[in-house]
Design a protein around this motif. Structure first.
Motif, PDB file in Angstrom:
ATOM      1  N   GLY A   1     101.371  72.920  54.944  1.00  0.00           N
ATOM      2  CA  GLY A   1     102.274  71.850  54.539  1.00  0.00           C
ATOM      3  C   GLY A   1     103.141  72.238  53.375  1.00  0.00           C
ATOM      4  N   ALA A   2     103.836  71.228  52.866  1.00  0.00           N
ATOM      5  CA  ALA A   2     104.746  71.417  51.742  1.00  0.00           C
ATOM      6  C   ALA A   2     104.473  70.349  50.693  1.00  0.00           C
ATOM      7  CB  ALA A   2     106.202  71.338  52.203  1.00  0.00           C
ATOM      8  N   VAL A   3     104.749  70.707  49.458  1.00  0.00           N
ATOM      9  CA  VAL A   3     104.627  69.771  48.351  1.00  0.00           C
ATOM     10  C   VAL A   3     105.931  69.817  47.562  1.00  0.00           C
ATOM     11  CG1 VAL A   3     103.551  71.504  46.846  1.00  0.00           C
ATOM     12  CG2 VAL A   3     103.196  69.097  46.369  1.00  0.00           C
TER      13      VAL A   3
ATOM     14  N   HIS B   1      97.444  71.879  44.315  1.00  0.00           N
ATOM     15  CA  HIS B   1      98.250  70.661  44.353  1.00  0.00           C
ATOM     16  C   HIS B   1      97.437  69.416  44.736  1.00  0.00           C
ATOM     17  CE1 HIS B   1     101.413  73.842  45.353  1.00  0.00           C
ATOM     18  NE2 HIS B   1     101.688  73.421  44.127  1.00  0.00           N
ATOM     19  N   ILE B   2      96.157  69.598  45.010  1.00  0.00           N
ATOM     20  CA  ILE B   2      95.369  68.474  45.515  1.00  0.00           C
ATOM     21  C   ILE B   2      95.247  67.360  44.487  1.00  0.00           C
ATOM     22  CG2 ILE B   2      93.034  67.767  46.183  1.00  0.00           C
ATOM     23  CD1 ILE B   2      92.878  70.225  47.935  1.00  0.00           C
ATOM     24  N   GLU B   3      95.011  67.687  43.227  1.00  0.00           N
ATOM     25  CA  GLU B   3      94.873  66.625  42.223  1.00  0.00           C
ATOM     26  C   GLU B   3      96.141  65.785  42.148  1.00  0.00           C
ATOM     27  OE1 GLU B   3      92.289  65.569  40.730  1.00  0.00           O
ATOM     28  OE2 GLU B   3      90.937  67.170  41.350  1.00  0.00           O
ATOM     29  N   GLY B   4      97.299  66.434  42.176  1.00  0.00           N
ATOM     30  CA  GLY B   4      98.551  65.683  42.170  1.00  0.00           C
ATOM     31  C   GLY B   4      98.732  64.860  43.424  1.00  0.00           C
ATOM     32  N   ALA B   5      98.273  65.375  44.559  1.00  0.00           N
ATOM     33  CA  ALA B   5      98.375  64.630  45.802  1.00  0.00           C
ATOM     34  C   ALA B   5      97.482  63.394  45.780  1.00  0.00           C
ATOM     35  CB  ALA B   5      98.003  65.530  46.984  1.00  0.00           C
TER      36      ALA B   5
ATOM     37  N   ARG C   1     105.150  67.950  38.395  1.00  0.00           N
ATOM     38  CA  ARG C   1     104.310  66.911  38.990  1.00  0.00           C
ATOM     39  C   ARG C   1     104.603  66.785  40.478  1.00  0.00           C
ATOM     40  NH1 ARG C   1     105.824  62.620  34.337  1.00  0.00           N
ATOM     41  NH2 ARG C   1     107.838  63.140  35.283  1.00  0.00           N
ATOM     42  N   VAL C   2     103.569  66.447  41.235  1.00  0.00           N
ATOM     43  CA  VAL C   2     103.722  66.269  42.677  1.00  0.00           C
ATOM     44  C   VAL C   2     104.514  64.995  42.944  1.00  0.00           C
ATOM     45  CG1 VAL C   2     102.525  65.884  44.857  1.00  0.00           C
ATOM     46  CG2 VAL C   2     101.614  67.528  43.202  1.00  0.00           C
ATOM     47  N   ALA C   3     105.660  65.144  43.611  1.00  0.00           N
ATOM     48  CA  ALA C   3     106.532  64.008  43.913  1.00  0.00           C
ATOM     49  C   ALA C   3     106.628  63.735  45.404  1.00  0.00           C
ATOM     50  CB  ALA C   3     107.930  64.260  43.352  1.00  0.00           C
ATOM     51  N   GLY C   4     106.003  64.574  46.201  1.00  0.00           N
ATOM     52  CA  GLY C   4     106.034  64.362  47.648  1.00  0.00           C
ATOM     53  C   GLY C   4     105.091  65.323  48.339  1.00  0.00           C
ATOM     54  N   THR C   5     104.566  64.890  49.482  1.00  0.00           N
ATOM     55  CA  THR C   5     103.650  65.730  50.251  1.00  0.00           C
ATOM     56  C   THR C   5     103.915  65.567  51.741  1.00  0.00           C
ATOM     57  OG1 THR C   5     101.953  63.986  50.397  1.00  0.00           O
ATOM     58  CG2 THR C   5     101.792  65.519  48.542  1.00  0.00           C
ATOM     59  N   ILE C   6     103.572  66.593  52.498  1.00  0.00           N
ATOM     60  CA  ILE C   6     103.582  66.507  53.957  1.00  0.00           C
ATOM     61  C   ILE C   6     102.663  67.600  54.488  1.00  0.00           C
ATOM     62  CG2 ILE C   6     105.517  68.097  54.412  1.00  0.00           C
ATOM     63  CD1 ILE C   6     106.477  65.913  56.478  1.00  0.00           C
TER      64      ILE C   6
ATOM     65  N   ILE D   1     101.824  65.503  62.355  1.00  0.00           N
ATOM     66  CA  ILE D   1     102.377  65.403  61.010  1.00  0.00           C
ATOM     67  C   ILE D   1     101.695  64.248  60.297  1.00  0.00           C
ATOM     68  CG2 ILE D   1     104.453  64.896  59.663  1.00  0.00           C
ATOM     69  CD1 ILE D   1     106.086  66.329  61.768  1.00  0.00           C
ATOM     70  N   ASN D   2     101.177  64.503  59.105  1.00  0.00           N
ATOM     71  CA  ASN D   2     100.458  63.449  58.396  1.00  0.00           C
ATOM     72  C   ASN D   2     100.580  63.638  56.891  1.00  0.00           C
ATOM     73  OD1 ASN D   2      98.059  65.296  57.714  1.00  0.00           O
ATOM     74  ND2 ASN D   2      98.112  65.378  59.948  1.00  0.00           N
ATOM     75  N   MET D   3     100.015  62.695  56.164  1.00  0.00           N
ATOM     76  CA  MET D   3     100.022  62.703  54.700  1.00  0.00           C
ATOM     77  C   MET D   3     101.448  62.791  54.150  1.00  0.00           C
ATOM     78  SD  MET D   3      96.814  62.406  54.670  1.00  0.00           S
ATOM     79  CE  MET D   3      96.220  62.512  53.005  1.00  0.00           C
TER      80      MET D   3
END
Length: 279
Positions: A44-46, A15-19, A53-58, A70-72
């Motif tokens: 974390g969660a994606v 998921h890194i590229e989408g992040a 497609r990645v629509a959110g990250t934590i 908690i970040n990103m």
């Protein structure tokens, strides 16, 4: 898009590229390598939309059993207002288990964090820019690998949590500087590649003058380089950072959430400056 079309999954390397793309949408400077380091230290969660497609990250970065950061936290602007931020935060709270929590909030995020039990504890000021030429102050020296155990002890005493994994990750990627007195390390700073240049932090020091000396040690060897430093507004070094070419460009509100078993938990000993080093 309906909320039900967004799926939460464990955040993994795939998921890194989408992040990276999502953080660029927000004008964050994070490179792939910066996300990789954050994920190395965290779980974390994606959030994935109906096209994958990645629509959110934590991310949740645990520091032993003492606390977690908690970040990103990012939600795609196209799906905001649909409760996705709260879903991501609830997943982060589950991952953190019963650890006391810390984060740095934007103005937009604060209402949600307050509803989830977070309270403001300080103001973080982000400074960055091309550093002006300056002379290094006396009393600071480059650290060696042999200094890492003592640095870890000092960091834990100041931060109030076991950040050994963070120190090891910084040692893999960057450099440390220390101030010694009578043979003992009394203050330290780290620098590593990040974003457009390098970031200095954490900086653990007993006074503003020590913090300036440590930052100056790195800055003096990099005239004209692009550097970033995040500092608590109470440290009193923001004006000096501006003077050496690192302009104030933003920041956020530091927030804490105590564990259920320790409602009185709070940050321990005051430290001169401590960048969270990931965001």
């Amino acid at each position: 898009m309906q909320q039900g079309e967004i799926e939460l999954r464990d955040f993994g390397p795939d998921h890194i590229e989408g992040a990276v793309a999502l953080s660029r949408q927000e004008n964050w400077p994070h490179r792939r390598q910066d996300w990789q380091m954050a994920l190395q230290l965290s779980s974390g969660a994606v959030a994935l939309d109906d096209q994958g497609r990645v629509a959110g990250t934590i991310l949740v970065t645990p520091y032993g059993a003492d606390c977690a950061m908690i970040n990103m936290v990012i939600v795609d602007r196209n799906v905001r207002g649909k409760g996705l931020g709260r879903r991501l935060m609830e997943q982060a709270l589950a991952l953190a288990e019963d650890r006391p929590l810390r984060l740095v909030a934007t103005a937009d995020g604060m209402p949600l964090y307050e509803k989830l039990g977070f309270a403001p504890s300080g103001t973080i000021l982000q400074h960055q820019g091309n550093v002006a030429p300056l002379d290094a102050l006396d009393g600071v020296e480059a650290a060696s690998a042999d200094d890492l155990p003592e640095i870890k002890v000092l960091d834990r005493d100041a931060y109030g949590a076991n950040r050994e994994t963070l120190i090891d990750a910084l040692a893999e990627r960057g450099q440390f500087a220390v101030i010694r007195r009578n043979g003992a390390i009394e203050a330290y700073a780290a620098i590593r590649p990040f974003g457009r240049g390098e970031v200095i932090g954490p900086v653990i020091a007993g006074s503003a003058e020590e913090a300036k000396a440590l930052i100056g040690f790195f800055a003096a060897s990099r005239p004209g380089a692009f550097l970033r430093v995040d500092t608590d507004s109470r440290t009193g070094i923001a004006g000096w950072l501006t003077e050496i070419g690192l302009a104030h460009v933003g920041g956020g509100v530091a927030m804490d959430r105590p564990s259920r078993t320790d409602a009185a938990q709070a940050r321990p000993k005051v430290y001169a400056l401590a960048n969270q080093a990931l965001g």
